[in-house]
Design a protein around this motif. Structure first.
Motif, short mmCIF file in Angstrom:
data_model
loop_
_atom_site.label_atom_id
_atom_site.label_comp_id
_atom_site.label_asym_id
_atom_site.label_seq_id
_atom_site.Cartn_x
_atom_site.Cartn_y
_atom_site.Cartn_z
N ASN A 303 0.81 -1.21 0.00
CA ASN A 303 0.00 0.00 0.00
C ASN A 303 0.85 1.27 0.00
O ASN A 303 0.31 2.37 0.12
CB ASN A 303 -0.92 0.01 1.23
CG ASN A 303 -1.91 -1.14 1.19
OD1 ASN A 303 -2.44 -1.47 0.14
ND2 ASN A 303 -2.12 -1.77 2.35
N GLU A 304 2.16 1.13 -0.12
CA GLU A 304 3.05 2.29 -0.04
C GLU A 304 3.78 2.51 -1.37
O GLU A 304 3.76 1.68 -2.27
CB GLU A 304 4.06 2.11 1.09
CG GLU A 304 3.45 2.15 2.48
CD GLU A 304 4.49 2.34 3.56
OE1 GLU A 304 5.19 3.38 3.53
OE2 GLU A 304 4.63 1.45 4.42
N LEU A 323 10.57 4.64 1.96
CA LEU A 323 9.13 4.58 2.15
C LEU A 323 8.74 5.69 3.12
O LEU A 323 9.05 5.63 4.32
CB LEU A 323 8.70 3.22 2.71
CG LEU A 323 8.77 2.02 1.77
CD1 LEU A 323 10.23 1.57 1.55
CD2 LEU A 323 7.97 0.84 2.32
N GLU A 325 5.84 6.79 4.39
CA GLU A 325 4.89 6.53 5.47
C GLU A 325 5.53 5.73 6.60
O GLU A 325 5.33 6.03 7.77
CB GLU A 325 3.67 5.78 4.91
CG GLU A 325 2.82 6.61 3.97
CD GLU A 325 1.60 5.85 3.47
OE1 GLU A 325 1.18 4.88 4.17
OE2 GLU A 325 1.07 6.19 2.41
N SER A 326 6.28 4.71 6.24
CA SER A 326 6.92 3.86 7.25
C SER A 326 8.26 4.40 7.71
O SER A 326 8.83 3.88 8.67
CB SER A 326 7.13 2.44 6.69
OG SER A 326 5.91 1.86 6.28
#
Length: 449
Positions: A303-304, A323, A325-326
């Motif tokens: 999803n990233e 990444l 978001e993470s």
């Protein structure tokens, strides 16, 4: 040169389907890092002599994993460690793009400046901008595509010689008409940086990026020095064969940097934490137009989105990605691979994010001739246009996709066959005339015609 991996040297590996790098299925996952399972992956790769190189992963700016396997110098049986350095090829373009955008922040150059300002003798120079160079939209011929490239790439070239090499080839399209990868763009950007700062590219890299970030293992390369903890590079053809060295005066800003995964992760963390360029220019850098940002490409993972770049030069291959978001950074550097680096990265990111995956299996299986013969034929899919022809030869299967070279398949069982270099698995479904093509986490169904 393969247009997807964006490698500095022409890539001879087979690609069945042109999947986005790091493409896997989307599903929920936990954030439990399965370090032991990732260790097992690298243990299996090393035991089966499939990969030589190093990896590092960080999260929230802290390193959570590093590993080095294989040999830095096979002839002298010298093993690498996690500080061993590798040529990173086109990952260098991320550094060059960063230097250009730093110059924009400093008011030294504008993105809409024309190439004519610096190199008026080049074709279409008046219509080519710095942005066109950064986004591979200049139309300038890619010098590594020249038919004679591998006859002179090991010989030192002066700036004037490189300009003449670029100049002698006609442009392949009008500026801005489309996106087409060209190493010439980033050689020219390095020369432009040298002109506006009145310093060599290597000095600019040190003063503006590596010294402030304390990247002691990152610099513009020269002749490979094993004594300086650098590595030779190899290709596998029945056995590992040492590769010639591209002279680093040739790629400059397109691919001359030497580094290791830990340093690369520090760099990309600093980049995305806006320690190198402004937020405005970072946004421009990662904005994708016709598949390309400014020295950066987007790759889907679950999803990233992974922001990064691949690299390849001689027998070296590399990847650097982030990444957002993470807040995960991952870098892979290799000096020899008989396995698909894409799959290694999928294993690594899956382990970090708690996504289930299977450890690769390299056990060979003897399949009877009548079973192999039952798979022979031409297969087509409703999902992708490429047809695949399966033939049998001397007790093994050969596969060939439309318009691509043939390649041998190794049996894992009576129904499962693999081609490790491209990360391809073909699974036949007896009595149904079906075949499943698995690559990069995606599955395509084929039917025998």
């Amino acid at each position: 040169m393969d247009k997807k991996p964006l490698k500095l040297q022409p890539n001879k590996s087979v690609k069945i389907v042109f999947l986005a790098f790091l493409l896997v299925c989307s599903f929920g996952h936990s954030q439990t890092f399965n370090k032991a399972k990732l260790d097992s992956v690298f243990g299996v790769l090393e035991a089966n002599d499939k990969f030589m190189g190093s990896i590092a992963i960080s999260q929230d700016d802290s390193q959570i994993y590093s590993r080095a396997i294989g040999y830095a110098d096979l002839e002298k049986s010298k093993k690498p460690n996690t500080t061993t350095k590798y040529r990173v090829g086109s990952v260098s373009k991320m550094f060059t793009s960063t230097l250009v955008l730093m110059a924009v922040d400093e008011g030294k150059i504008r993105l809409d400046d024309s190439l004519f300002k610096f190199f008026p003798a080049l074709e279409n120079a008046q219509d080519i901008t710095v942005t066109h160079l950064l986004q591979h939209q200049s139309g300038i011929f890619n010098f590594t595509n020249a038919v004679d490239y591998l006859t002179w790439n090991t010989q030192a070239k002066s700036r004037n010689e490189m300009l003449e090499i670029i100049k002698k080839h006609s442009n392949v399209f009008k500026p801005g008409a489309k996106t087409e990868y060209s190493n010439s763009n980033y050689v020219l950007l390095a020369f432009i940086l040298e002109d506006i700062f009145k310093k060599p590219y290597s000095t600019l890299l040190k003063e503006k990026i590596t010294a402030p970030l304390q990247l002691s293992n990152t610099y513009v390369g020269s002749a490979i020095s094993i004594e300086n903890y650098e590595s030779n590079s190899y290709r596998f053809s029945g056995k590992w064969m040492k590769q010639n060295e591209t002279d680093m005066s040739i790629p400059i800003g397109a691919g001359s940097i030497v580094s290791n995964p830990s340093d690369l992760n520090i760099f990309i963390n600093a980049l995305f934490n806006e320690k190198l360029i402004s937020a405005e220019n970072l946004e421009k850098m990662i904005t994708i137009k016709n598949g390309m940002g400014m020295g950066i490409i987007q790759f889907p993972f679950g999803n990233e989105i992974v922001y990064g770049h691949t690299g390849g030069i001689d027998g070296f291959s590399s990847f650097l990605g982030y990444l957002k978001e993470s807040k995960i950074a991952i870098a892979l550097t290799s000096n020899g691979s008989a396995y698909n680096n894409n799959d290694i990265l999928i294993y690594a990111l899956s382990a970090v994010q708690g996504i289930p995956f299977e450890i690769p299996n390299f056990t060979d299986h003897n399949t009877k001739a009548e079973v192999l013969d039952s798979y022979v034929g031409e297969y087509s899919s409703k999902q992708i246009q490429l047809k695949i022809t399966i033939s049998a030869n001397n007790g093994s299967l050969i596969a060939q996709a439309t318009g691509q070279p043939s390649f041998p398949l190794t049996a894992t069982s009576d129904t499962v066959f693999r081609f490790d270099s491209a990360g391809i698995v073909l699974e036949f479904v007896p009595d149904t005339a079906k075949m499943l093509l698995k690559q990069g986490g995606a599955i395509f169904e084929y039917t025998k015609e």
